[in-house]
Every structure is written in C-alpha cells, then in structure tokens.
Design a protein around this motif. Sequence first.
Motif, PDB file in Angstrom:
ATOM      1  N   LEU A  10       0.467  -1.041   0.051  1.00 51.54           N
ATOM      2  CA  LEU A  10      -0.039  -0.211   0.051  1.00 51.54           C
ATOM      3  C   LEU A  10       1.012   1.591  -0.168  1.00 51.54           C
ATOM      4  O   LEU A  10       0.273   2.072   0.005  1.00 51.54           O
ATOM      5  CB  LEU A  10      -0.744   0.058   1.332  1.00 51.54           C
ATOM      6  N   GLY A  11       2.034   0.779   0.545  1.00 53.12           N
ATOM      7  CA  GLY A  11       3.170   2.536   0.424  1.00 53.12           C
ATOM      8  C   GLY A  11       2.714   3.354  -0.976  1.00 53.12           C
ATOM      9  O   GLY A  11       2.649   4.686  -0.518  1.00 53.12           O
ATOM     10  N   PRO A  12       3.297   2.849  -1.886  1.00 51.41           N
ATOM     11  CA  PRO A  12       3.117   3.869  -3.290  1.00 51.41           C
ATOM     12  C   PRO A  12       1.396   4.327  -3.048  1.00 51.41           C
ATOM     13  O   PRO A  12       0.913   5.780  -3.951  1.00 51.41           O
ATOM     14  CB  PRO A  12       2.975   2.934  -4.479  1.00 51.41           C
ATOM     15  N   LEU A  13       0.644   3.435  -3.032  1.00 52.52           N
ATOM     16  CA  LEU A  13      -0.721   4.220  -3.131  1.00 52.52           C
ATOM     17  C   LEU A  13      -1.244   5.093  -2.112  1.00 52.52           C
ATOM     18  O   LEU A  13      -1.439   5.871  -2.150  1.00 52.52           O
ATOM     19  CB  LEU A  13      -1.966   3.161  -2.962  1.00 52.52           C
ATOM     20  N   ALA A  14      -0.436   4.928  -1.343  1.00 54.92           N
ATOM     21  CA  ALA A  14      -0.842   5.709   0.285  1.00 54.92           C
ATOM     22  C   ALA A  14      -0.318   7.220  -0.427  1.00 54.92           C
ATOM     23  O   ALA A  14      -0.879   8.879   0.294  1.00 54.92           O
ATOM     24  CB  ALA A  14       0.230   5.713   1.294  1.00 54.92           C
ATOM     25  N   GLU A  15       1.108   7.326  -1.150  1.00 56.89           N
ATOM     26  CA  GLU A  15       1.628   8.186  -0.904  1.00 56.89           C
ATOM     27  C   GLU A  15       1.378   8.654  -2.270  1.00 56.89           C
ATOM     28  O   GLU A  15       1.524  10.308  -1.986  1.00 56.89           O
ATOM     29  CB  GLU A  15       3.652   8.151  -1.452  1.00 56.89           C
ATOM     30  N   ARG A  16       0.763   8.153  -3.201  1.00 54.88           N
ATOM     31  CA  ARG A  16       0.089   9.053  -4.273  1.00 54.88           C
ATOM     32  C   ARG A  16      -1.620   9.855  -3.804  1.00 54.88           C
ATOM     33  O   ARG A  16      -1.692  10.673  -3.927  1.00 54.88           O
ATOM     34  CB  ARG A  16      -0.582   7.978  -5.299  1.00 54.88           C
ATOM     35  N   TYR A  17      -2.186   9.147  -3.113  1.00 52.99           N
ATOM     36  CA  TYR A  17      -3.164   9.645  -2.471  1.00 52.99           C
ATOM     37  C   TYR A  17      -2.739  10.793  -1.770  1.00 52.99           C
ATOM     38  O   TYR A  17      -3.763  11.857  -1.719  1.00 52.99           O
ATOM     39  CB  TYR A  17      -4.197   8.607  -2.009  1.00 52.99           C
ATOM     40  N   LEU A  18      -1.693  10.211  -0.593  1.00 53.72           N
ATOM     41  CA  LEU A  18      -1.658  12.008   0.115  1.00 53.72           C
ATOM     42  C   LEU A  18      -1.166  13.534  -0.751  1.00 53.72           C
ATOM     43  O   LEU A  18      -1.790  14.376  -0.061  1.00 53.72           O
ATOM     44  CB  LEU A  18      -0.138  11.524   0.884  1.00 53.72           C
TER      45      LEU A  18
END
Lengths: 356, 500
Positions: B441-449
């Motif tokens: 989920l790391g890349p998704l968290a970064e993207r959405y943030l």
Amino acid sequence: VQEFYVNRRQYKALSLILPLVFLVAGCGGDDPLTNKDIKADYYKGKTITWIVSGSAGGGTDVLTRAYAPFLSKYLEGHPKVQFKYLTGGGGIEAGNYIYNVAKKDGLTLATLGSENLFSQILGEDGVKYQFQKLTFLGNFLARDQMLFVRGDFGVDNFDELMDASEPPKIGARTASHSTALLPLILQGSFPDKKLFDMVYGYDGGEDVDLDVERGALDGRSNSVGSVESTHQDWIDDKFLVPLVYEGQERHPDFPDVPTVGEVVPPEHQDLIALLRAPDLTTRPPVAPPGLPSDLSDMLRKAFEDMSNDPDFEKTVEDLGYPFQWITPDQEADAVTSVLSDKDLEEDYKGLVGDEG
Amino acid sequence: MCGALLSGLADVLAWPTCGYLLLGCVVGLIVGILPGLGPVFAITIFLPIAIQLDPVSGLVLIVSIWTVAQIGGEVTSVLFAVPGELSTVTTILDGHPLARQGKAGLALAVNFTSNLMGVTFGAVILFLAVPIARPLILHLGNPELFMCVLVGVTFVGSLTGGRPLLGYAVAAFGFLLALVGTSVISGAPRYTFGVLGLWEGIPLISFALGFFAIPEVYRMYVDGNPLTASRVNIGADFKEGIVESLRHWRLVLACSGIGVVIGLIPGLGGSVSQWVSYSYAKRRSKHPEQFGHGAIEGLIGPSASCTAKDGGHLLPTLFFGIPASVSMALLLTAMLALDVTPGPKMVTEHLDVTMAIISVLVISCILGIIIMTLSVKKLIHLASMPTAYMVPFLLALILIAAYSARDSMLGVTLLIVGSVIGVTMEILGWPRAPFILAFVLGPLAERYLFLTEQTYGWSAAAVRPGVLILFVIMASVIFWTIRGERGHKNADDTVLASER
C-alpha cells in the motif's frame, strides 16, 4: 542403474580441459551478419524475440501482441514470435537492451515509447541508447491529443481561457509524460500568464478521468480517439469542452477547435516542433541499429504490408487506437530534427524542469 | 432485472459460449496453480482471441480466467505453502498447518465453499448496486482513499500477537521499503542504486515468494516432515469443511462485504482484502490464539473476501470505464474492442452483457471448484512426498516463478532478500502481515496523500465527512487494540500473581 564414476586423474584432467573448452567457445563469438547471409527465407524456422517496454497487460503489451501474428504472416518463413518484458526505468531498460545488447540479426525487436525519446533529451540516469540511431520499422499509431476542460469551469474556447481569473487544474502522470506535453508547450508559449495549475502523480489516464468527473480536476489533455471511445457522452453533453488540438490540421470531428499552431504566438512557434517527434513515435516498433540493409528492408516491407491489411487496421482500431501508417523515414526525420536542435532540447528541459 | 439475469445466464450456457467458459476455467486454474503466473498473463495471451468473438463469449472467456485463478492459488497455498496468487498468501497461515495435520481436505473444502459464497455475494452486490455505484465511487476522492489505506494498515497492524506497537513499527518498515522505485510525484528514481529493474519498485511477486514461501520451506526442511499428511479422508473432510463454512455464515458475509468495498477502490485488491479480512476474522474470533495454527476462521474470512472483491472490481470497470486492476484494464480493452462501451449503457443497451458477466462470476467459480475437487487427491499425494524430494522441487518452482516474474535475475536476487527478511522475522516472531501490506500500500498512500494536497488542499480535505468517519474508525482500532492487549496483560499478571 549403471553408475558413472570419475577417478581422481580423470577428474583433474576434466577440471583443466573443461574451462579451456568454455574459454575457447566463449572467445569465438558470432560473425556479424552481412547482406550475403540474408536469403528470402531467412526467417524460416526462426523465432523473433520481441521486447516489450511496458508491463504485461499494459497498452504497449497489448499492441505488441496484436502486431505479432501479422508480422509473422507477412515475413517470408513465418517465424514464431516470443515476448520479453523489460520494463525498468519506464522503458529505458528496453531501450538500452535493443541498442546495446540485442544481436543485429533481425531476431530481436522492441516496442518502445515516445518517453524513451524524452528520457534521452532530459539526459535521465541510465539512458545508454541513442534513439535516432535505432532501426525504425514504421509505425501505425497516430497521436491526436486535445486539451479539454470541464464545461462548468466557465470557458468555452482558448481565448476565454486566456482571460480566466484562475488557471484550471490539469492532471497528468508526470511532467515528462507525453500527455503533459501539450499543456506544457502552451504554458511555455505564454510565460507571462499562469495558464494551468498542473497536477502530477496519477497512475493512469483513467484515474485522471475519475478526478475530472469528481471535480477534483478541471481538465486534461487526452487522445480524441480515447475520449470518443470511452466518454462520447461527455462531449455530447458538453461535460468536457475542447480547447486546443495538437495536430497540424484541425480535427475533423472538432472543426471549430484551433490547432496549437494557431494559438501559439510567432515567437514561440519553434516549441511546436517538440510535438512532431512524439506524434510519429507513439510506441514505435524498432530493431537494433546497424542491421544489414537487406534485413532491415525485409522487416520494413513486412511492416508496410501489415499497414495495407484491412484486418490489421481493424485490429488496431478495435483496441482503441487511431490507425495511421507512418513510414520509417518519417519517424527518423522527426526524431533527428528534434534531437539535432539543441535550442529545442533546452526549451524542453526548461518546460519540464520548471514543473518537475 | 431478474428476466435479464436469466437471459444472461442462458447466453452463458449456450454453445459456443459455454465452451469458452470451460476453456477460461481450465486456463485460469493452470495459471492460478503456477506461482509467478497470474490471470494477467493468461488474459493478455487470450485477449487477441477474445476480441474476435461475439461480445458475450469474448468477455466470458476473460472473466472466467480471472475468477478461477484464485481457486488454483488456494490449492497450492494449502498443499505446498507456495501462494499461486498474491491474493492467497493468508491461506498459507492457517490452511497449510491444517494440511500438515492431515486435514488438507477440510482446508480446501473450507476455502472452496467460502470462495463460492464470497463470489456469489459479490455477484449479488454487483447486481443490486448498479443504482448506487456511481455516487459511491465519485464520493471516494483522494482524501478518502488515503484514509482507506491507513485504516487497512491499522487493521492489519494489530495482528501482532500481543505487541501492537511492534506491528505498527513493522508496517512502517514496509512503507519504507515501498519508497524504492520511481517517485509517483516527480518521476525521479529513488533508492534504485542504478538498477533499472528497480525503477518500478521492488517486484512484489518475487519478494513475496521469498517472504512467505521460503520460510515455510525452511521450516519443512528443519522439521523433516512432509508438506501434508498422506493419510486423509477426503469425503468426510470435505463434508466437515462445507458445514464449517456454512456455520460461520456471518463471518462470510462480513468479509465478503469487506472484499466488495476494497474491490471498489482502484489499486487495492485481493492482496489487501485478504489481510484486512484475516485481521477482522481474528478480532471477532473467540479463539484468536489458534490463528496461524490452523484456525478455520482464518481461512474462511480471506477466502470469501478475495472472491467477493471480484464483484467490487467489476463495478467501476463496467459502469465507469475505470479499471480497478490490470486484469480489469484488459477486460476494459476487450469491451471497447467488442463495441461494449462501459458506463450507463451497461444497464440499458448492454444489459445482457452485464448479466452474462454477473452469471459467469458464479458459474466459473463452481466449475473451477469441481475441476479442482476431482484432482485434489492426486495433488495431496504429490504434496505428501518425503522432504528430501519436496524441498528441491519447491525451491526450483519458487526460483522459476521469481525469475519469470521479471524475466531477469533481479527477481531471484529479490527472492533471496525477501527470504532473508522473512526467515529472520519468523525466527524473531515478528508479524509479517503488517510489513507486506504496508509494502503493497505504500505507493498508493504516497500517491493519494500527494494528490489530496494538490487537488483539495489540507484544510478542505481534513473536514470532509468521509475522512472524518475513516479517522474515527482508525483511531478506534488503535485504541481498542492497545486497550485489549493491556487487558490481556493485566489478566495474565493477575493469574501469575495468584499462582505465586
């Protein structure tokens, strides 16, 4: 079961002889192919390895797999085609492989992307190829980007955009992605006014569309073919308003929408040349540089024959891509003209650098 | 609507569509069983064929491959402790211990029944949710998606066997590892050390194989016991497994709901829904101490959730043209090629196609289960081979899978790195689930943030109702986890004091 024994003396002899055998075999290498080696049935019984620069299931992969059976059909000898994915560095790994590693025997091809060209212009880490020296085989995809904004943003044409009090938020993947090129060139052409508030970081075009629909974004640059195949209702209902088309001629479906050449002031017209290379190098199939001329002619002939096959054209269009035959010479000219123009390179670096 | 559903069902069962359905099931099972190969690989190969067929047949072929791969993956996870699919990793945790106890039939029956119930739930939700799908998806903007990611990690971070802070620390390490690759914001490479293959991040399949499968092989090598007990009573075990799954119908429904909601969100999928469901199942279980040692609930929750998410995935794909995963992107490509335009027309002009897809979700799952059930006895015999034969066989299989995931030695290198981290965490007793989930989920968290800040701004995003609700859920999970663990600790201290 009969067992096989090796005594100590034999073992010693083998341990000396085998490395020598491998050394000699390794030193041999293959003689480079010449035109004398290229017979009409050169591809009979052979297998072409086609390097895909995008991930499995992505657009580049789907297109390459659609091309393969037609290439096999039109090459005499009807070779088999297998695929190899080299997706590292957003295509740089594939570019490096086809340029430096692949044998010049016509048995390795690659489908790259116009991002490979931009990576070279930007001098990105890891680029070890010269795009202009690759063997271009022709291309089938027309790029037809249009800049759209939401109807409720309050502008109906480019002139009104110039007078808008706030810039629209335009979404794209990254500043160096090809969908960001049109808004970047427009912004570069009007340096005294903030035309767009660019938002980067999207994973794909669908995510951008979703944020446009949510209202989190005000617009995007997108292929007309893609919009018409997925969201024709957005055009019909004026949910999206087209502002500028990047082609040299006006798009037949949008005769009232000006081209980028019409709106960019004369002093910045040179920037438009940046669009010509990606126009002609959208996911281009290429071969390594320095192929024997008979071999490159054979491959180019097969690609040209594919372009004349109505079934092939239908296959490409069915996959949602506008079809257009682009000759290898057109590709090479467009790429060379961009890469040989140092001012243009600096302009592009400036546009992306300001944003990135 | 019911008439349209029956019509769609009839379309699927008519010749030659049913032939393509069977072909899709067989292909899906094969790629599901083979680690490293997934439905994306198979769908890509069959896409040129699918777009030459009539719309219903073409889409049935693709959807059946996609649905059934999950079932094949469950079998290898239970019997060989090698996840055929990333979405069946949790099955190893409780399914494989059952197989080692001679209850492989029970584990598989529980999996299959939960899979079937989950996919049916997903199909029903897909059928019913058509009117509300659009507002729901449009309401989940970048701020809400970021909070969903945090809630998911918070749930799984609590799977720590009494050490919640360790769970969250391990999750943070997973987030850190997810930073390797191209920045989603600037496009610049980070921590790639000049290796082009790392530009797209650490290859998940290779890493996960090392992280989960190699520790199991290592444990098997140390124990010297075969992967499964050879003496099994398939018939009785299957019956018991079906009864157990039906007995836990509330858990099936709850986890299926989790699967559908997670399936709605692009980028999330089976690899996330399984962990969130596993965490949920453990929280509501009366015997959480059995998790990791063959808990039936640990199998039921993730299995139901993983197939239910298919219905969730199809919603944005069919009605918005927004693919929630790579497989869905390929389905979308096929739909466009077959002149089936996603969007409102899916409930008017193309209602027959929508209903055929809903039907095929359930039918292909049933067919896949029948095929696997018929061949399960042979597979159990294969898995009960002595360790001396099985360890090299599994290592070879895992190596091939890791290599083929990236078609390079980089996959093998990362398999080794994943193995070292996985075995070390296993020896230290550190939880692996929060790590791998945060890594996914790391890349998704970064993207959405980042997109939250760019599109809404911090102040506007923080007061959105969806964000506030998800924040309360997240805070509650953390609070109850820490409070619960303290409660257990105090109870243990009291017992120890009274014993003294």
